[in-house]
Design a protein around this motif. Structure first.
Motif, PDB file in Angstrom:
ATOM      1  N   THR A 157       0.848  -1.198   0.000  1.00 30.68           N
ATOM      2  CA  THR A 157       0.000   0.000   0.000  1.00 30.68           C
ATOM      3  C   THR A 157       0.878   1.241   0.000  1.00 30.68           C
ATOM      4  O   THR A 157       2.105   1.145   0.111  1.00 30.68           O
ATOM      5  CB  THR A 157      -0.913   0.056   1.242  1.00 30.68           C
ATOM      6  OG1 THR A 157      -0.110   0.388   2.404  1.00 30.68           O
ATOM      7  CG2 THR A 157      -1.621  -1.265   1.476  1.00 30.68           C
ATOM      8  N   ILE A 158       0.232   2.400  -0.077  1.00 27.48           N
ATOM      9  CA  ILE A 158       0.995   3.648  -0.080  1.00 27.48           C
ATOM     10  C   ILE A 158       1.465   4.051   1.310  1.00 27.48           C
ATOM     11  O   ILE A 158       2.137   5.064   1.461  1.00 27.48           O
ATOM     12  CB  ILE A 158       0.185   4.807  -0.695  1.00 27.48           C
ATOM     13  CG1 ILE A 158      -1.080   5.091   0.129  1.00 27.48           C
ATOM     14  CG2 ILE A 158      -0.154   4.508  -2.143  1.00 27.48           C
ATOM     15  CD1 ILE A 158      -1.804   6.353  -0.270  1.00 27.48           C
ATOM     16  N   GLY A 159       1.127   3.245   2.343  1.00 25.45           N
ATOM     17  CA  GLY A 159       1.629   3.558   3.674  1.00 25.45           C
ATOM     18  C   GLY A 159       0.793   2.935   4.776  1.00 25.45           C
ATOM     19  O   GLY A 159      -0.371   2.585   4.594  1.00 25.45           O
ATOM     20  N   SER A 160       1.401   2.782   5.940  1.00 27.42           N
ATOM     21  CA  SER A 160       0.711   2.249   7.102  1.00 27.42           C
ATOM     22  C   SER A 160      -0.397   3.206   7.533  1.00 27.42           C
ATOM     23  O   SER A 160      -0.183   4.407   7.670  1.00 27.42           O
ATOM     24  CB  SER A 160       1.709   2.053   8.250  1.00 27.42           C
ATOM     25  OG  SER A 160       1.084   1.462   9.355  1.00 27.42           O
ATOM     26  N   GLY A 161      -1.586   2.668   7.725  1.00 23.96           N
ATOM     27  CA  GLY A 161      -2.724   3.498   8.098  1.00 23.96           C
ATOM     28  C   GLY A 161      -3.445   4.117   6.924  1.00 23.96           C
ATOM     29  O   GLY A 161      -4.443   4.813   7.101  1.00 23.96           O
ATOM     30  N   SER A 162      -2.956   3.865   5.706  1.00 23.34           N
ATOM     31  CA  SER A 162      -3.645   4.375   4.517  1.00 23.34           C
ATOM     32  C   SER A 162      -4.969   3.645   4.345  1.00 23.34           C
ATOM     33  O   SER A 162      -5.207   2.582   4.940  1.00 23.34           O
ATOM     34  CB  SER A 162      -2.779   4.170   3.272  1.00 23.34           C
ATOM     35  OG  SER A 162      -2.603   2.777   3.013  1.00 23.34           O
ATOM     36  N   LEU A 163      -5.842   4.205   3.509  1.00 25.98           N
ATOM     37  CA  LEU A 163      -7.134   3.564   3.296  1.00 25.98           C
ATOM     38  C   LEU A 163      -6.961   2.166   2.708  1.00 25.98           C
ATOM     39  O   LEU A 163      -7.695   1.238   3.062  1.00 25.98           O
ATOM     40  CB  LEU A 163      -8.008   4.422   2.382  1.00 25.98           C
ATOM     41  CG  LEU A 163      -9.444   3.928   2.208  1.00 25.98           C
ATOM     42  CD1 LEU A 163     -10.207   3.984   3.517  1.00 25.98           C
ATOM     43  CD2 LEU A 163     -10.177   4.751   1.158  1.00 25.98           C
ATOM     44  N   GLY A 164      -5.980   1.988   1.811  1.00 26.79           N
ATOM     45  CA  GLY A 164      -5.720   0.673   1.256  1.00 26.79           C
ATOM     46  C   GLY A 164      -5.353  -0.335   2.332  1.00 26.79           C
ATOM     47  O   GLY A 164      -5.824  -1.477   2.325  1.00 26.79           O
ATOM     48  N   HIS A 165      -4.511   0.096   3.269  1.00 25.29           N
ATOM     49  CA  HIS A 165      -4.123  -0.764   4.390  1.00 25.29           C
ATOM     50  C   HIS A 165      -5.352  -1.165   5.206  1.00 25.29           C
ATOM     51  O   HIS A 165      -5.569  -2.336   5.518  1.00 25.29           O
ATOM     52  CB  HIS A 165      -3.105  -0.015   5.263  1.00 25.29           C
ATOM     53  CG  HIS A 165      -2.670  -0.769   6.482  1.00 25.29           C
ATOM     54  ND1 HIS A 165      -2.094  -0.148   7.561  1.00 25.29           N
ATOM     55  CD2 HIS A 165      -2.735  -2.090   6.800  1.00 25.29           C
ATOM     56  CE1 HIS A 165      -1.811  -1.043   8.482  1.00 25.29           C
ATOM     57  NE2 HIS A 165      -2.190  -2.227   8.046  1.00 25.29           N
ATOM     58  N   LEU A 166      -6.188  -0.179   5.541  1.00 22.29           N
ATOM     59  CA  LEU A 166      -7.365  -0.458   6.361  1.00 22.29           C
ATOM     60  C   LEU A 166      -8.369  -1.343   5.618  1.00 22.29           C
ATOM     61  O   LEU A 166      -8.977  -2.244   6.207  1.00 22.29           O
ATOM     62  CB  LEU A 166      -8.041   0.851   6.774  1.00 22.29           C
ATOM     63  CG  LEU A 166      -7.197   1.830   7.600  1.00 22.29           C
ATOM     64  CD1 LEU A 166      -8.045   3.003   8.079  1.00 22.29           C
ATOM     65  CD2 LEU A 166      -6.546   1.142   8.787  1.00 22.29           C
ATOM     66  N   ALA A 167      -8.544  -1.069   4.314  1.00 20.56           N
ATOM     67  CA  ALA A 167      -9.502  -1.859   3.532  1.00 20.56           C
ATOM     68  C   ALA A 167      -9.076  -3.327   3.462  1.00 20.56           C
ATOM     69  O   ALA A 167      -9.904  -4.234   3.622  1.00 20.56           O
ATOM     70  CB  ALA A 167      -9.632  -1.275   2.133  1.00 20.56           C
ATOM     71  N   MET A 168      -7.804  -3.573   3.218  1.00 24.13           N
ATOM     72  CA  MET A 168      -7.323  -4.955   3.133  1.00 24.13           C
ATOM     73  C   MET A 168      -7.351  -5.637   4.502  1.00 24.13           C
ATOM     74  O   MET A 168      -7.610  -6.841   4.608  1.00 24.13           O
ATOM     75  CB  MET A 168      -5.916  -4.985   2.548  1.00 24.13           C
ATOM     76  CG  MET A 168      -5.846  -4.602   1.080  1.00 24.13           C
ATOM     77  SD  MET A 168      -6.749  -5.728  -0.017  1.00 24.13           S
ATOM     78  CE  MET A 168      -5.527  -7.026  -0.249  1.00 24.13           C
ATOM     79  N   THR A 169      -7.118  -4.865   5.548  1.00 24.83           N
ATOM     80  CA  THR A 169      -7.207  -5.408   6.908  1.00 24.83           C
ATOM     81  C   THR A 169      -8.633  -5.843   7.210  1.00 24.83           C
ATOM     82  O   THR A 169      -8.870  -6.925   7.768  1.00 24.83           O
ATOM     83  CB  THR A 169      -6.746  -4.360   7.934  1.00 24.83           C
ATOM     84  OG1 THR A 169      -5.381  -4.008   7.665  1.00 24.83           O
ATOM     85  CG2 THR A 169      -6.852  -4.894   9.357  1.00 24.83           C
ATOM     86  N   LEU A 170      -9.597  -5.002   6.834  1.00 26.11           N
ATOM     87  CA  LEU A 170     -11.007  -5.337   7.026  1.00 26.11           C
ATOM     88  C   LEU A 170     -11.383  -6.572   6.213  1.00 26.11           C
ATOM     89  O   LEU A 170     -12.068  -7.479   6.701  1.00 26.11           O
ATOM     90  CB  LEU A 170     -11.873  -4.143   6.615  1.00 26.11           C
ATOM     91  CG  LEU A 170     -13.395  -4.322   6.693  1.00 26.11           C
ATOM     92  CD1 LEU A 170     -13.832  -4.616   8.125  1.00 26.11           C
ATOM     93  CD2 LEU A 170     -14.102  -3.073   6.173  1.00 26.11           C
ATOM     94  N   LEU A 171     -10.910  -6.614   4.990  1.00 21.44           N
ATOM     95  CA  LEU A 171     -11.195  -7.738   4.092  1.00 21.44           C
ATOM     96  C   LEU A 171     -10.618  -9.037   4.665  1.00 21.44           C
ATOM     97  O   LEU A 171     -11.291 -10.081   4.680  1.00 21.44           O
ATOM     98  CB  LEU A 171     -10.580  -7.439   2.726  1.00 21.44           C
ATOM     99  CG  LEU A 171     -10.957  -8.311   1.536  1.00 21.44           C
ATOM    100  CD1 LEU A 171     -12.455  -8.256   1.290  1.00 21.44           C
ATOM    101  CD2 LEU A 171     -10.208  -7.824   0.293  1.00 21.44           C
TER     102      LEU A 171
END
Length: 323
Positions: A157-171
């Motif tokens: 992702t583009i960084g820790s805590g980024s929306l991509g990080h959170l979305a994949m964590t939720l997934l």
């Protein structure tokens, strides 16, 4: 004598009230309006602000300038508007990080819900989950199968805590998937590594990912919005791929200080809505991968509050920290 004092007091009170009404009534004649892009030049927030500014200048008959005030995931520029935009002449142009900063960054100088007034939701865009063209993953189902088989699937992702990080964590949590996060310092380094095959998956905006899809160096597997992207109509959604109701859009919005006059917020909302209907403006935003939304301040507030609540829960439940 008492009557005279009462009259003077009333007269002074009336004088005190008049300038406040005059300030609202003569908006925006008193000076330039600032669109504070809360990220540095060159990114999507800067682009959105610069697409809107000339059109708003034309509509309002007042200069609308773009001021880049980046840093701290957009919170420096947002704080400047929250604390200094009470006159209605400064507005923040924000990105989806605004929806996670309150829960991710300790000791923010503002309260996201109390100190800021949403003006308008400019638009949304999906993130794209992609893989190198020669990857073993041909579909998103392949990724899910590997993650469930404990094959240590990594995603960048583009960084820790980024929306991509959170979305994949939720997934991963919802699907009971074993996945490892690899944070990068922005979209450029992320794309370089996924194209080179150093990380098997990336999750980033359409704007960042699509050039590499077009060049056939990346294969798109899924998009994170509830509906397919007009930019990538053949790419299924995550929801279509076995995760019903999953929806994690990137988004752009304009905010005012909560102290800004409501009449000014309403007028600015009307003017931006008008600008979004100009074909050239809509086309240029679409070229950024943005699906224009617009609508009322209440629509923006409902959307943003949902984002804040959703990602606050993910941050807390997974003990996610900012870099």
């Amino acid at each position: 004598m008492n009557t005279r004092r009462t009259f003077l007091a009333l007269a002074l009170a009336a004088c005190a009230v008049v300038p406040a009404h005059a300030q609202v009534g003569d908006w925006p004649k008193r000076g330039p309006i600032r669109l504070v892009a809360v990220f540095p030049p060159g990114g999507s927030v800067d682009q959105v602000a610069r697409i809107l500014a000339p059109q708003l200048t034309q509509q309002l008959g007042q200069t609308v300038i773009v001021e880049n005030k980046g840093g701290a995931s957009g919170t420096i520029g947002t704080a400047a508007v929250a604390h200094g935009g009470g006159d209605g002449y400064s507005f923040a142009v924000v990105f989806d990080t605004h929806g996670v900063n309150q829960s991710l960054i300790p000791n923010l100088s503002y309260d996201t819900k109390k100190d800021l007034a949403p003006v308008i939701l400019i638009g949304t865009s999906p993130m794209v989950i992609a893989t190198p063209a020669n990857s073993e993953y041909k579909t998103f189902a392949d990724v899910v199968a590997a993650a469930k088989a404990n094959k240590n699937v990594s995603f960048g992702t583009i960084g820790s805590g980024s929306l991509g990080h959170l979305a994949m964590t939720l997934l991963a949590k919802d699907g009971h998937l074993e996945m490892t996060h690899v944070p990068y310092k922005g979209g450029g380094p992320l794309m370089q590594d996924v194209v080179a095959g150093h990380v098997p998956l990336s999750i980033a905006s359409v704007f960042v990912t699509k050039p590499h899809i077009d060049s056939k160096r990346l294969r798109p597997l899924a998009v994170t919005t509830s509906k397919r992207s007009p930019e990538l109509p053949d790419v299924p959604t995550v929801a279509e791929s076995g995760f019903p109701a999953f929806d994690a859009p990137t988004w752009w919005a304009v905010l005012a200080s909560a102290k800004a006059p409501p009449e000014v917020v309403k007028r600015m909302n009307e003017e931006i809505n008008k600008a979004l209907k100009v074909p050239d403006i809509a086309h240029r935003l679409e070229q950024q991968g943005i699906t224009v939304v617009g609508g009322s301040p209440e629509t923006a507030r409902t959307f943003i509050d949902k984002q804040l609540d959703t990602w606050a829960r993910v941050v807390k439940e997974n003990n996610i920290k900012a870099e």
